[in-house]
Design a protein around this motif. Structure first.
Motif, short mmCIF file in Angstrom:
data_model
loop_
_atom_site.label_atom_id
_atom_site.label_comp_id
_atom_site.label_asym_id
_atom_site.label_seq_id
_atom_site.Cartn_x
_atom_site.Cartn_y
_atom_site.Cartn_z
N ASP A 14 0.87 -1.21 -0.21
CA ASP A 14 0.02 0.11 -0.04
C ASP A 14 0.75 1.20 0.08
O ASP A 14 0.25 2.42 -0.28
N ARG A 15 2.42 1.20 0.28
CA ARG A 15 3.02 2.28 -0.01
C ARG A 15 3.66 2.72 -1.23
O ARG A 15 3.90 3.71 -1.63
N HIS A 16 3.95 1.44 -1.92
CA HIS A 16 4.38 1.62 -3.14
C HIS A 16 3.41 0.86 -4.41
O HIS A 16 3.57 -0.42 -4.47
N ALA A 17 2.99 1.84 -4.93
CA ALA A 17 1.75 1.34 -5.90
C ALA A 17 2.48 0.80 -7.18
O ALA A 17 3.51 1.16 -7.68
N THR A 18 1.92 -0.07 -8.08
CA THR A 18 1.99 -0.31 -9.36
C THR A 18 1.09 0.41 -10.41
O THR A 18 -0.17 0.44 -9.85
N ARG A 19 1.62 1.08 -11.11
CA ARG A 19 1.08 2.01 -12.02
C ARG A 19 1.32 1.89 -13.56
O ARG A 19 2.33 1.75 -13.84
N LEU A 20 0.15 1.59 -14.31
CA LEU A 20 0.30 1.41 -15.71
C LEU A 20 -0.65 2.20 -16.54
O LEU A 20 -1.87 2.59 -16.10
N VAL A 21 -0.16 2.95 -17.60
CA VAL A 21 -0.95 3.83 -18.62
C VAL A 21 -0.63 3.23 -19.92
O VAL A 21 0.52 3.17 -20.12
N ILE A 22 -1.84 3.10 -20.63
CA ILE A 22 -1.55 2.52 -21.92
C ILE A 22 -2.24 3.67 -22.59
O ILE A 22 -3.42 3.99 -22.73
N ALA A 23 -1.55 4.30 -23.59
CA ALA A 23 -1.95 5.19 -24.56
C ALA A 23 -2.85 4.99 -25.68
O ALA A 23 -2.64 3.74 -25.91
N PRO A 24 -3.41 5.60 -26.46
CA PRO A 24 -4.18 5.12 -27.75
C PRO A 24 -3.64 4.64 -28.81
O PRO A 24 -3.90 3.88 -29.39
N ASP A 25 -1.93 4.98 -28.72
CA ASP A 25 -1.15 4.48 -29.74
C ASP A 25 -0.65 3.14 -29.29
O ASP A 25 0.30 2.54 -30.18
N GLY A 26 -1.04 2.50 -28.14
CA GLY A 26 -0.58 1.14 -27.67
C GLY A 26 0.56 1.41 -26.94
O GLY A 26 1.20 0.18 -26.49
N VAL A 27 1.26 2.68 -26.68
CA VAL A 27 2.45 2.63 -25.78
C VAL A 27 2.03 2.53 -24.38
O VAL A 27 1.17 3.28 -23.76
N GLY A 28 2.80 1.43 -23.56
CA GLY A 28 2.46 1.23 -22.42
C GLY A 28 3.68 1.77 -21.35
O GLY A 28 4.85 1.83 -21.49
N LYS A 29 3.15 2.54 -20.36
CA LYS A 29 4.10 3.04 -19.28
C LYS A 29 4.03 2.54 -18.16
O LYS A 29 2.80 2.71 -17.46
N LEU A 30 4.88 1.62 -17.63
CA LEU A 30 4.60 0.93 -16.05
C LEU A 30 5.51 1.38 -15.25
O LEU A 30 6.85 1.25 -15.48
N ALA A 31 5.11 1.69 -13.92
CA ALA A 31 5.91 1.74 -12.65
C ALA A 31 5.55 0.83 -11.83
O ALA A 31 4.64 0.70 -11.22
N ILE A 32 6.51 -0.23 -11.47
CA ILE A 32 6.33 -1.15 -10.47
C ILE A 32 7.05 -0.60 -9.17
O ILE A 32 8.15 -0.35 -8.99
N GLY A 33 6.25 -0.33 -8.01
CA GLY A 33 6.82 0.21 -7.12
C GLY A 33 7.20 -0.83 -5.91
O GLY A 33 8.00 -0.63 -4.96
N SER A 34 6.75 -2.18 -5.99
CA SER A 34 6.91 -3.22 -5.14
C SER A 34 6.60 -4.57 -5.81
O SER A 34 5.85 -4.50 -6.42
#
Length: 256
Positions: A14-34
């Protein structure tokens, strides 16, 4: 045109989330916090264009009526872990769904989350700035009151260089490494405070490092590896224990 899909999960930590954003062009940006949920994974940032099959499948799932009409948890209690999917549709409308611990996962949310999970597995192959940790030696048996040697290996598995706090400064700034142990030969309901142990691995217990530490921070170039060895007195009651090592570290890139 595909929607923009954002996913956030605190299920691992709960302190270090996993975040993912996938744009309309299919490019994914992922941040794994834990990586507490999948401990073989590195942590950090990852980026790539996901396969068109996945992008189209995800767009179909989150744009449908079933997802839009599915249940969402209206409120979260403090420290409750949750997963969240937010969708920005091409027509400008938005959908926001939250699933915490208080409700069962609605089927449309689960279907979208499984596809997002496939995207995460794909993106992990394209690290930008990421750190992996392993234990080279963790003695299977220790005499009570003796010092055990614990060796860690840190590897920059990304394509960008960064700095982390040198191990002799862990516990003071930039990083903490905690060893925890809990008796595994006693039923969970019978465990007491004496059956749980916590200790910090810091400069006071550091006995070796390779490369040798000469500065307050360590520069990790892509592919670079650091080996550190700590000694820790194991003054626990005799019995079988499950041991966990948890490193929390801040990394700073060349741009600060």
């Amino acid at each position: 045109m595909q929607p923009t899909v954002s996913y956030l999960s605190t299920a691992a930590d709960d302190r270090h989330a996993t975040r993912l954003v996938i744009a309309p062009d299919g490019v994914g940006k992922l941040a794994i916090g834990s990586n507490r949920d999948v401990r073989t994974r590195p942590i950090g940032r990852f980026e790539a264009r996901i396969p068109s099959r996945l992008a189209e499948q995800l767009g179909h799932l989150v744009s449908g009526a079933a997802f839009a009409q599915s249940q969402s948890q209206s409120a979260l209690v403090p420290d409750e872990s949750y997963r969240r999917i937010q969708v920005a549709l091409p027509d400008g409308s938005k959908i926001d769904k939250i699933v915490g611990e208080e409700m069962a996962t609605p089927r449309p949310f689960g279907e979208a989350e499984r596809t997002l999970g496939e995207a995460i597995e794909y993106l992990i192959r394209s690290p930008v700035a990421a750190l992996a940790m392993g234990t080279a030696t963790l003695p299977p048996r220790v005499r009570q009151g003796e010092a055990a040697e614990i060796e860690l290996q840190l590897v920059n598995v990304g394509r960008l260089p960064y700095r982390i706090a040198a191990p002799d400064r862990w516990g003071q700034e930039g990083a903490t490494c905690e060893l925890s142990a809990i008796r595994s030969d006693i039923p969970l309901a019978e465990l007491g405070m004496q059956d749980q142990h916590f200790a910090q691995l810091d400069g006071g217990g550091l006995v070796a490092a390779s490369p040798r530490i000469t500065r307050p921070t360590i520069q990790l170039a892509p592919g670079a590896q650091v080996r550190v060895v700590f000694k820790q007195i194991i003054d626990w009651q005799i019995g079988a224990n499950t041991v966990e090592l948890a490193l929390s570290v801040t990394a700073e890139g060349e741009d600060g």
